[in-house]
Design a protein around this motif. Structure first.
Motif: not given
Length: 153
Positions: A41-48, A25-32
């Protein structure tokens, strides 16, 4: 076009499975931003951070013409991200008024006109990259990372 975009438009962040492995899984972000969708995509806990462009490439058919690759990848990413707004997962985070920065990796400035008009999911184009919330958004990022870790279990 600047290398970093900044905005305060409403934002949705959610864990998103980007491979068929249940733990991927990754952290997906959506905006405008202006008249374009923003998919980050936001970095995970390791910065990846996985490459969103590679993610689109793994999920689209192989017979895309090289001249339309960027547009097809951008459409696919907007499809995934805009689904967060329509079918918001229970562990998604909705944020309003928070400043975000997008380290820009790709832009489709303007989609080609098609049978349904000129926009895709309401946007004339898409910006793709790595999103961060800065120091003010540390609590939000921490909450998002906790949701990501829960999905990986």
């Amino acid at each position: 076009m600047p290398k970093t975009l900044s905005g305060t438009a409403p934002l949705i962040i959610s864990p998103f499975r980007h491979r068929f492995d249940p733990a991927e899984f990754c952290l997906l972000a959506y905006s405008s931003y202006e008249l374009r969708g923003v998919v980050g995509v936001l970095p995970d806990e390791k910065g990846d951070t996985p490459s969103l462009w590679d993610m689109a490439g793994r999920n689209l058919p192989r017979n895309i013409l090289p001249t339309s690759e960027a547009e097809e990848y951008g459409r696919w990413l907007l499809n995934c991200a805009s689904a967060l707004r329509l079918l918001t997962p229970p562990d998604a985070i909705r944020v309003s008024g928070q400043r975000w920065d997008l380290d820009l990796q790709r832009t489709v400035d303007r989609f080609k006109p098609h049978q349904y008009g000129e926009t895709v999911y309401g946007w004339y184009g898409v910006h793709v990259g790595i999103l961060s919330l800065g120091d003010e958004g540390k609590a939000i990022t921490k909450h998002a990372l906790a949701a990501l870790q829960a999905r990986r279990r």
